[in-house]
Design a protein around this motif. Structure first.
Motif, PDB file in Angstrom:
ATOM      1  N   ALA A 445       7.890   6.331   9.132  1.00 32.61           N
ATOM      2  CA  ALA A 445       7.093   5.704   8.081  1.00 32.61           C
ATOM      3  C   ALA A 445       7.073   4.200   8.270  1.00 32.61           C
ATOM      4  O   ALA A 445       7.931   3.625   8.940  1.00 32.61           O
ATOM      5  CB  ALA A 445       7.683   6.051   6.717  1.00 32.61           C
ATOM      6  N   CYS A 446       6.062   3.553   7.639  1.00 26.53           N
ATOM      7  CA  CYS A 446       5.968   2.102   7.711  1.00 26.53           C
ATOM      8  C   CYS A 446       7.118   1.494   6.905  1.00 26.53           C
ATOM      9  O   CYS A 446       7.422   1.950   5.801  1.00 26.53           O
ATOM     10  CB  CYS A 446       4.638   1.645   7.146  1.00 26.53           C
ATOM     11  N   PRO A 447       7.751   0.447   7.457  1.00 31.25           N
ATOM     12  CA  PRO A 447       8.847  -0.181   6.705  1.00 31.25           C
ATOM     13  C   PRO A 447       8.380  -0.890   5.430  1.00 31.25           C
ATOM     14  O   PRO A 447       9.185  -1.134   4.534  1.00 31.25           O
ATOM     15  CB  PRO A 447       9.436  -1.189   7.703  1.00 31.25           C
ATOM     16  N   MET A 463       1.119   2.689  14.281  1.00 34.40           N
ATOM     17  CA  MET A 463       0.436   1.715  13.443  1.00 34.40           C
ATOM     18  C   MET A 463       0.371   2.221  12.011  1.00 34.40           C
ATOM     19  O   MET A 463       0.177   3.410  11.768  1.00 34.40           O
ATOM     20  CB  MET A 463      -0.979   1.507  13.983  1.00 34.40           C
ATOM     21  N   CYS A 464       0.532   1.279  11.062  1.00 32.89           N
ATOM     22  CA  CYS A 464       0.352   1.615   9.653  1.00 32.89           C
ATOM     23  C   CYS A 464      -1.099   1.317   9.270  1.00 32.89           C
ATOM     24  O   CYS A 464      -1.538   0.177   9.421  1.00 32.89           O
ATOM     25  CB  CYS A 464       1.304   0.798   8.779  1.00 32.89           C
ATOM     26  N   HIS A 465      -1.839   2.309   8.799  1.00 30.77           N
ATOM     27  CA  HIS A 465      -3.242   2.083   8.443  1.00 30.77           C
ATOM     28  C   HIS A 465      -3.383   1.403   7.087  1.00 30.77           C
ATOM     29  O   HIS A 465      -4.482   1.063   6.678  1.00 30.77           O
ATOM     30  CB  HIS A 465      -4.019   3.397   8.488  1.00 30.77           C
ATOM     31  N   GLN A 466      -2.283   1.185   6.384  1.00 28.73           N
ATOM     32  CA  GLN A 466      -2.337   0.461   5.115  1.00 28.73           C
ATOM     33  C   GLN A 466      -2.227  -1.048   5.325  1.00 28.73           C
ATOM     34  O   GLN A 466      -3.014  -1.813   4.802  1.00 28.73           O
ATOM     35  CB  GLN A 466      -1.195   0.901   4.188  1.00 28.73           C
ATOM     36  N   CYS A 467      -1.210  -1.467   6.089  1.00 28.87           N
ATOM     37  CA  CYS A 467      -0.962  -2.913   6.196  1.00 28.87           C
ATOM     38  C   CYS A 467      -1.188  -3.428   7.614  1.00 28.87           C
ATOM     39  O   CYS A 467      -1.149  -4.631   7.846  1.00 28.87           O
ATOM     40  CB  CYS A 467       0.456  -3.253   5.750  1.00 28.87           C
ATOM     41  N   GLY A 468      -1.428  -2.530   8.578  1.00 33.17           N
ATOM     42  CA  GLY A 468      -1.713  -2.977   9.925  1.00 33.17           C
ATOM     43  C   GLY A 468      -0.486  -3.220  10.784  1.00 33.17           C
ATOM     44  O   GLY A 468      -0.595  -3.570  11.953  1.00 33.17           O
TER      45      GLY A 468
HETATM   46 ZN   LIG Z   1       2.397  -0.637   6.209  1.00 34.66          ZN
END
Ligand SMILES: [Zn+2]
Ligand SMILES: [Zn+2]
Length: 730
Positions: A445-447, A463-468
């Protein structure tokens, strides 16, 4: 009646773009100033930009008032635009200065008028090609001969100015003096247009009639893909030009602009002005000024073009009006489609909302006779909407971690034998949406966010598609540290391409996903290559659904037609219906008959049944009835409230206070739901808590909401975002 002009030394109120809660009083400068004048004023030690907004409030000691520093050399803001800014701010509950910033986003407005040295491509060749020189020339080519200043070019190419000076010395670039901000070429409504079919001509003349009336009105122009919608609304633009008024065409995606400009140039014999984030600073300022002075007859642009200072705006076209990108989801939250209608109503302009698959909002407004509705039914040329069929995935046999069913595979092979193209559609970027550890079951998961990291194998990163946020693909599990056990789960387009290469070893495969191309030009070239037949199979995300034309494409295979129906979004059905129809519409746009195959595990789902049967009106009526029964938009009103904070408790604290003090909402007939953690409970390290306000349609919700939130103390660390008519519920 407010004064129209303030004599030197007379106090007047100036609204600045600074985050203050009101306009400030200043003294008019030498020579006086008009109401609406764009000015520079002193604020503390700084000088800031503002607009003369009205008479002074007068609650300040006149002796202490400072004078306006100077009046900018541009026409004053018209009353129509001032009213638009005020109403748009009221509607979206946005502070006025933030709204004014949208209307003054032109770099260098405060610069004095003069000439500037610009660079163009020259005839000469550099003696020696270096990487840096190459980059400079690529930028010049990419922008097709637009002129840049030395500084702009150096910034865009990421080189020092000495590289550019070297290229000038060798004649590869030439320097010239150009007046700043020239008018755009004259557009001629009588320049040759395309021949229209009877159907199209009737629609065009109806639109022209509306424009000639000189009164506000909105028309929903509905036409299937290939029905000639664009030709029809270009005739509305022509009618507007004949009236001597300006036209604005909004497009949902910058990547489509350049193709569209070429089309307009063919129709009107000149290139119109452009306004979007891809336009250079110099050209943005030119467009802004020329729009104000009348030196730009037509602007093609993104949603923010709605805030340009048009001198006499007579028509706004919102192309693909259903597109979700018209809703700004960052900063000032506004829906460009709705704001277009507002602005047009203030300046007696017409609005054309064009779409093959209108939003339910616009459909309902047309049903209620608030909008006029024009239908274009016949497709241009011989083709019709493709045949649509479901592939029932419960009856197909697939190996683990594969997604192309035997039925779809056979259909693709048949097209390949005929030399025709197939599109495999999957609305998921990257390689795999989830990466799981087979040793401990951990999902990466994204940190910073409540989101899983998406593998992008092409970039070798997660890659996190929420924050990039991106991280290199780890060798070991971040949780249990066992190596070599991380495995992808589920497909993205990259993984689908891998499978297609195995299943169709002979095929030439192209992947179209927005993140795989470095520039708009590279993407455009790839699209052109595909259209010319350079691929047998195209694998694409949502972006292929928008406007691109592939004449050899006769088969569309939707890998997961159920994807959009998951989740609780109130528009899930509507969006799936629109997207599936748009994607299917890519097949058979020419003489070749098209086929669309939808892989689904629930072919009996009402939305899929409506898509397959092609019964559009039936779908809209059923969807409208359901929303009406639930009292949700467009038959009721909704406002989303997001409270975010780095501390979860702080966010809940404010949200709970809001719920406790919601009498004012209940008295007005509105209800509040929540608080609850948002579906994406954390983004960029901030916890997010949601409230939802629902009310019947007649309630003037903004006023009530403003009163409501005023009563609640929000700490500095906590942010309150109010989203009127939310389009997403994440
Ligand atoms: Zn993120
Ligand atoms: Zn593990």
């Amino acid at each position: 009646m407010d004064p129209e002009f303030f004599d030197a030394g007379q106090p007047c109120a100036v609204l600045t773009t600074q985050p203050l809660d009101r306009a400030l009083d200043y003294l008019a400068p030498e020579g006086g100033c008009w109401l609406g004048a764009y000015v520079e004023v002193p604020l503390g030690p700084r000088r800031v930009m503002g607009v003369v907004w009205g008479p002074a409030a007068g609650d300040y000691d006149r002796a202490k008032l400072r004078a306006i520093h100077r009046v900018l050399d541009v026409p004053p803001m018209r009353e129509e635009l001032r009213t638009f800014i005020i109403k748009a701010a009221d509607y979206t509950l946005t502070p006025l200065p933030a709204m004014l910033r949208l209307a003054t986003r032109a770099p260098g407005l405060t610069d004095p008028p003069a000439t500037r040295r610009i660079l163009r491509l020259g005839q000469g060749e550099p003696d020696r090609m270096t990487d840096a020189r190459q980059r400079v020339l690529e930028v010049m080519h990419e922008y097709g001969g637009l002129a840049f200043t030395q500084r702009e070019l150096a910034d865009m190419a990421g080189v020092t100015t000495s590289v550019i000076k070297g290229l000038v010395k060798q004649g590869a670039l030439t320097e010239e003096d150009a007046p700043k901000d020239l008018p755009f070429p004259h557009l001629d409504p009588a320049h040759k247009g395309k021949d229209l079919t009877e159907d199209q001509a009737a629609a065009a003349s109806s639109l022209a009639k509306g424009i000639n009336s000189g009164l506000y009105g909105t028309t929903l122009l509905k036409g299937v893909t290939g029905s000639g919608k664009t030709e029809v609304y270009l005739e509305a633009v022509a009618a507007c030009l004949r009236q001597g008024r300006q036209a604005l065409v909004l497009l949902p995606e910058i990547a489509l602009t350049s193709e569209f400009l070429t089309r307009l140039e063919a129709r009107f014999g000149g290139r119109p002005a452009e306004w979007h984030s891809g336009v250079t600073m110099t050209d943005r300022r030119r467009t802004w000024k020329m729009v104000a002075e009348g030196g730009a007859q037509v602007v093609v642009g993104a949603r923010s073009a709605l805030f340009l200072p048009f001198r006499d705006l007579g028509l706004i076209v919102v192309d693909e009006e259903h597109d979700t990108s018209y809703k700004q989801e960052d900063g000032v939250l506004y829906n460009a489609r709705d704001m277009a209608v507002l602005r047009a109503s203030l300046c007696s302009a017409r609005v054309v909302l064009a779409s093959a698959t209108p939003s339910l909002e616009s459909w309902a407004n047309a049903e209620a006779r608030k909008y006029e509705r024009l239908n274009l039914t016949s497709r241009f040329g011989a083709s019709v909407m493709p045949e649509m069929r479901a592939i029932d995935m419960r009856a197909e046999t697939l190996a683990a971690s594969t997604w192309i069913s035997p039925t779809l595979r056979k259909a693709v092979e048949e097209r390949m034998a005929l030399g025709q193209q197939s599109l495999l559609f999957l609305n998921r970027r990257g390689y795999a949406p989830v990466t799981i550890c087979r040793a401990c079951g951990h999902q990466v998961a994204c940190p910073h966010c409540d989101a899983r990291m998406v593998e992008h194998r092409f970039l070798k990163r997660l890659m996190c598609h929420q924050c990039g946020e991106t991280i290199p693909m780890p060798e070991a599990c971040p949780s249990c540290h066992v190596e070599g056990k991380l495995a992808p789960v589920g497909p993205g387009v990259e993984r689908l391409a891998e499978e297609a290469a195995k299943v169709f070893p002979e095929a030439r495969i192209a992947v179209l996903s927005s993140d795989l191309f470095g520039s708009a030009r590279a993407l455009k070239e790839e699209i052109k290559r595909i259209a010319d037949g350079a691929a047998d199979i195209v694998i694409g995300t949502q972006m292929v659904a928008k406007g691109h034309n592939f004449p050899l494409l006769t088969l569309v295979g939707v890998i997961d037609a159920d994807l959009g129906l998951q989740g609780s979004d109130l528009r899930a059905a509507e969006r799936t219906f629109q997207l599936m129809r748009q994607v299917a519409g890519r097949a058979g746009r020419t003489e070749l008959k098209g086929l669309a195959l939808l892989q689904t595990f629930q072919p009996e789902h009402p939305v899929l049944r409506a898509i397959l049967s092609g019964d559009e009106e039936g779908f809209w009526q059923a969807e409208a009835a359901e929303r009406q029964a639930a009292g949700v938009p467009p038959y009721g009103r909704m406002v989303g409230i997001i409270v975010s904070s780095e501390e979860l408790n702080d966010a809940f604290d404010v949200a709970n206070q809001l719920t406790r003090h919601s009498e004012v909402l209940r008295e007005a007939g509105a209800q509040v739901y929540g608080p609850a953690p948002a579906p994406i409970a954390r983004i960029r390290g901030r916890h997010r808590v949601r409230l939802l306000v629902k009310s019947p349609k007649g309630v003037f919700l903004q006023k009530v909401i403003a009163l409501w939130v005023r009563n609640v103390r929000v700490r500095n660390t906590t942010r309150l975002t109010i989203d009127i008519d939310p389009q997403n519920f994440l």
